[in-house]
Scaffold this active site. Structure first.
Site, PDB file in Angstrom:
ATOM      1  N   LYS A 172      27.216  62.090  39.294  1.00  0.00           N
ATOM      2  CA  LYS A 172      26.324  63.033  38.600  1.00  0.00           C
ATOM      3  C   LYS A 172      26.339  62.764  37.083  1.00  0.00           C
ATOM      4  CE  LYS A 172      23.934  66.639  37.423  1.00  0.00           C
ATOM      5  NZ  LYS A 172      22.644  67.139  37.778  1.00  0.00           N
ATOM      6  N   LYS A 240      26.667  70.777  28.067  1.00  0.00           N
ATOM      7  CA  LYS A 240      27.919  70.836  28.853  1.00  0.00           C
ATOM      8  C   LYS A 240      28.107  69.528  29.625  1.00  0.00           C
ATOM      9  CE  LYS A 240      27.473  72.324  32.822  1.00  0.00           C
ATOM     10  NZ  LYS A 240      27.212  71.784  34.149  1.00  0.00           N
TER      11      LYS A 240
HETATM   12  P1  NAP Z   1      22.000  79.241  35.404  1.00  0.00           P
HETATM   13  O1  NAP Z   1      20.605  79.567  35.780  1.00  0.00           O
HETATM   14  O2  NAP Z   1      22.471  79.458  34.014  1.00  0.00           O
HETATM   15  O3  NAP Z   1      22.979  80.043  36.410  1.00  0.00           O
HETATM   16  C1  NAP Z   1      24.374  79.995  36.270  1.00  0.00           C
HETATM   17  C2  NAP Z   1      24.984  80.770  37.412  1.00  0.00           C
HETATM   18  O4  NAP Z   1      26.424  80.706  37.296  1.00  0.00           O
HETATM   19  C3  NAP Z   1      24.623  82.265  37.403  1.00  0.00           C
HETATM   20  O5  NAP Z   1      24.539  82.715  38.727  1.00  0.00           O
HETATM   21  C4  NAP Z   1      25.850  82.870  36.701  1.00  0.00           C
HETATM   22  O6  NAP Z   1      26.041  84.233  37.000  1.00  0.00           O
HETATM   23  C5  NAP Z   1      26.940  82.038  37.302  1.00  0.00           C
HETATM   24  N1  NAP Z   1      28.195  82.060  36.524  1.00  0.00           N
HETATM   25  C6  NAP Z   1      28.422  81.450  35.326  1.00  0.00           C
HETATM   26  N2  NAP Z   1      29.691  81.673  34.929  1.00  0.00           N
HETATM   27  C7  NAP Z   1      30.281  82.412  35.900  1.00  0.00           C
HETATM   28  C8  NAP Z   1      31.586  82.936  36.070  1.00  0.00           C
HETATM   29  N3  NAP Z   1      32.557  82.734  35.168  1.00  0.00           N
HETATM   30  N4  NAP Z   1      31.840  83.667  37.180  1.00  0.00           N
HETATM   31  C9  NAP Z   1      30.852  83.865  38.102  1.00  0.00           C
HETATM   32  N5  NAP Z   1      29.620  83.387  38.010  1.00  0.00           N
HETATM   33  C10 NAP Z   1      29.320  82.661  36.917  1.00  0.00           C
HETATM   34  O7  NAP Z   1      22.362  77.719  35.727  1.00  0.00           O
HETATM   35  P2  NAP Z   1      21.682  76.697  36.767  1.00  0.00           P
HETATM   36  O8  NAP Z   1      20.615  75.964  36.060  1.00  0.00           O
HETATM   37  O9  NAP Z   1      21.423  77.393  38.050  1.00  0.00           O
HETATM   38  O10 NAP Z   1      22.902  75.668  36.937  1.00  0.00           O
HETATM   39  C11 NAP Z   1      24.005  75.913  37.803  1.00  0.00           C
HETATM   40  C12 NAP Z   1      24.793  74.615  37.967  1.00  0.00           C
HETATM   41  O11 NAP Z   1      23.911  73.608  38.524  1.00  0.00           O
HETATM   42  C13 NAP Z   1      25.305  74.036  36.640  1.00  0.00           C
HETATM   43  O12 NAP Z   1      26.559  73.421  36.828  1.00  0.00           O
HETATM   44  C14 NAP Z   1      24.255  73.011  36.267  1.00  0.00           C
HETATM   45  O13 NAP Z   1      24.766  72.002  35.432  1.00  0.00           O
HETATM   46  C15 NAP Z   1      23.883  72.481  37.649  1.00  0.00           C
HETATM   47  N6  NAP Z   1      22.536  71.887  37.726  1.00  0.00           N
HETATM   48  C16 NAP Z   1      21.430  72.486  37.189  1.00  0.00           C
HETATM   49  C17 NAP Z   1      20.179  71.876  37.277  1.00  0.00           C
HETATM   50  C18 NAP Z   1      18.920  72.470  36.689  1.00  0.00           C
HETATM   51  O14 NAP Z   1      17.909  71.744  36.573  1.00  0.00           O
HETATM   52  N7  NAP Z   1      18.899  73.751  36.332  1.00  0.00           N
HETATM   53  C19 NAP Z   1      20.054  70.647  37.934  1.00  0.00           C
HETATM   54  C20 NAP Z   1      21.172  70.076  38.506  1.00  0.00           C
HETATM   55  C21 NAP Z   1      22.413  70.692  38.383  1.00  0.00           C
HETATM   56  P3  NAP Z   1      25.249  85.404  36.156  1.00  0.00           P
HETATM   57  O15 NAP Z   1      23.938  85.566  36.854  1.00  0.00           O
HETATM   58  O16 NAP Z   1      26.143  86.570  36.241  1.00  0.00           O
HETATM   59  O17 NAP Z   1      25.115  84.876  34.738  1.00  0.00           O
END
Ligand code: NAP
Length: 296
Positions: A172, A240
């Protein structure tokens, strides 16, 4: 017996995955730190859980999709974590992007309780999560991957076993070096086209189908021309990932020249309060340097 699925983290990515698992007919339990984010999934048929431990107590396969390494550690190993609820034989699939080294440590801690783990970070953006077309890079035991395959097929299209624990996360990070390199090339090219007085839409159309085409160009290029900075992937999360690349490259002694430059360009945007914008807003760093605005 069909395995019961639990999903922790209903952010941009997790909620798309959850909807696809329900659509594929899986029994799904969900937990999200901000409880209100569970409502839409409950309306679609998911069961709510009170904590990660509670979710794990009722699930055979537990998927996590949270932000960063400490967040995965919190939901898996913390006070109310999965480790305190999961039965021996349960399987954790971590789809978040986190440190490969920490992944190996977490897998060892879970194994002490008889819990299996796969690192299965994904690529394909919010669109890929919504459509179930993600590319999934898997680290861990091949037998557990076969067990997980029907679940992974509900959320993704390309599933590749890379190697042992942490290898999925390393792949990744390779992916992220390519993503940001593409983003910088796209930004520089659009700025150059703007300065040269070209019709940007026609230019995009002309170059997207040839050797210069990329996912980034066809999905985020048009968004830049509309100056639509809504995130599929935020600058903060992109940063990050680049931090993870720089840390791993430091451990390996590998030069990552372009990635460190891009890390610093994103840092400028974070300092300007733009960390919540989409990663394609990288072009704003170049706009500030050049005084040229694209598509405006
Ligand atoms: P996001 O929309 O910011 O969502 C983050 C999620 O993590 C939310 O549900 C948040 O809960 C939860 N969270 C964060 N810290 C936490 C903690 N300490 N305890 C419990 N829950 C926690 O992010 P996302 O875009 O979905 O990304 C999620 C992961 O997928 C990341 O590692 C990112 O790098 C990866 N990713 C993202 C993409 C993309 O295009 N977006 C693509 C590939 C991979 P709350 O709702 O309470 O804040």
């Amino acid at each position: 017996m069909t395995e019961r699925i639990g999903l922790i983290g209903l952010g941009i990515m997790g909620r798309g995955m959850a909807a696809n698992l329900l659509r594929a007919g899986f029994t799904l339990r969900v937990w999200n730190r901000t409880r209100s984010r569970m409502e839409a999934l409950i309306a679609q048929g998911a069961q709510p859980a009170d904590s990660p431990a509670d979710l794990a107590a009722h699930s055979d396969i537990i998927i996590t999709c949270v932000s960063d390494t400490p967040d995965v550690e919190a939901v898996l190993l913390g006070e109310q974590g999965v480790i305190h609820g999961a039965q021996p034989g349960a399987l954790v699939i971590d789809t978040s992007t986190i440190s490969p080294q920490a992944t190996r440590m977490i897998a060892e801690r879970l194994a002490e309780h008889g819990i299996h783990m796969l690192d299965a970070p994904v690529s394909g953006g919010s669109e890929g999560a919504e459509r179930g077309t993600l590319s999934i890079m898997v680290g861990g035991d091949a037998q557990q991957l076969e067990r997980a395959r029907p679940v992974l097929q509900a959320i993704g299209q390309t599933i590749t076993h890379i190697g042992d624990h942490g290898a999925g996360q390393m792949a990744k990070l390779v992916n992220q070096i390519l993503v940001v390199g593409n983003t910088l090339a796209m930004s520089e090219a659009l700025l150059f086209a703007q300065a040269g007085g070209l019709d940007l839409e026609r230019t995009l159309q002309a170059v997207s189908g040839g050797a210069a085409g990329s996912w980034m160009l066809s999905h985020r290029g048009p968004q830049i021309l509309r100056r639509d900075w809504r995130p599929g992937f935020t600058i903060d999360l992109q940063q990050k990932d680049l931090r993870l690349v720089l840390e791993a490259a430091d451990q390996l002694g590998t030069p990552v020249l372009a990635t460190s430059l891009i890390f610093n360009l994103y840092r400028v945007l974070q300092q300007a309060g733009l960390g919540g914008e989409g990663n394609h807003a990288l072009i704003k760093a170049l706009e500030r340097l050049s005084g040229i605005s694209v598509g405006a």
